[in-house]
Design an enzyme around this catalytic site. Structure first.
Site, mmCIF file in Angstrom:
data_model
loop_
_atom_site.group_PDB
_atom_site.id
_atom_site.type_symbol
_atom_site.label_atom_id
_atom_site.label_comp_id
_atom_site.label_asym_id
_atom_site.label_seq_id
_atom_site.Cartn_x
_atom_site.Cartn_y
_atom_site.Cartn_z
ATOM 1 N N ASN A 1 -6.175 -2.651 2.576
ATOM 2 C CA ASN A 1 -6.170 -4.092 2.748
ATOM 3 C C ASN A 1 -7.597 -4.611 2.815
ATOM 4 O O ASN A 1 -8.465 -3.977 3.411
ATOM 5 C CB ASN A 1 -5.444 -4.481 4.042
ATOM 6 C CG ASN A 1 -3.950 -4.324 3.942
ATOM 7 O OD1 ASN A 1 -3.390 -4.304 2.852
ATOM 8 N ND2 ASN A 1 -3.298 -4.223 5.072
ATOM 9 N N ARG B 1 0.830 -1.219 0.000
ATOM 10 C CA ARG B 1 0.000 0.000 0.000
ATOM 11 C C ARG B 1 0.856 1.256 0.000
ATOM 12 O O ARG B 1 0.594 2.197 -0.759
ATOM 13 C CB ARG B 1 -0.948 0.015 1.196
ATOM 14 C CG ARG B 1 -2.064 -1.013 1.082
ATOM 15 C CD ARG B 1 -2.950 -1.027 2.309
ATOM 16 N NE ARG B 1 -2.159 -1.358 3.487
ATOM 17 C CZ ARG B 1 -2.260 -0.767 4.670
ATOM 18 N NH1 ARG B 1 -3.130 0.186 4.872
ATOM 19 N NH2 ARG B 1 -1.507 -1.147 5.670
#
Length: 91
Positions: free
Chosen positions: A39, A21
């Site tokens: 996520n 990320r």
């Protein structure tokens, strides 16, 4: 903005706990894109990206590789309706 497009990608493989990320955020910011990476509970990462067509396509290509520790198995991309985007966040 002319030619602004919106895409959602679901990335599967070893993509959590490997800076996926944060690396996606950094790459998106370099490309002047907006959106987010987060996520999912099943171990995948979902990415929403908005911006100029060429830059969005470049980020989508990058998602197939990701950061060095990632092992991307698949990237499923779909066009989505325009949404409010400001900056690129992770969460």
């Amino acid at each position: 903005m002319e030619n602004r497009i919106y895409r959602k990608a679901v990335v599967s493989g070893k993509v959590q706990g490997v800076w996926y990320r944060a690396s996606t955020q950094r790459r998106a910011q370099q490309l002047k894109l907006e959106g987010w990476a987060r996520n999912l509970s099943n171990g995948d990462v979902e990415v929403l990206v908005c911006g100029a067509s060429g830059e969005v396509d470049e980020l989508l290509r990058w998602l197939h590789q990701g950061p060095p520790l990632a092992r991307v198995k698949s990237v499923e991309v779909e066009a989505v309706e325009p949404v409010a985007c400001e900056g690129f966040t992770t969460g």
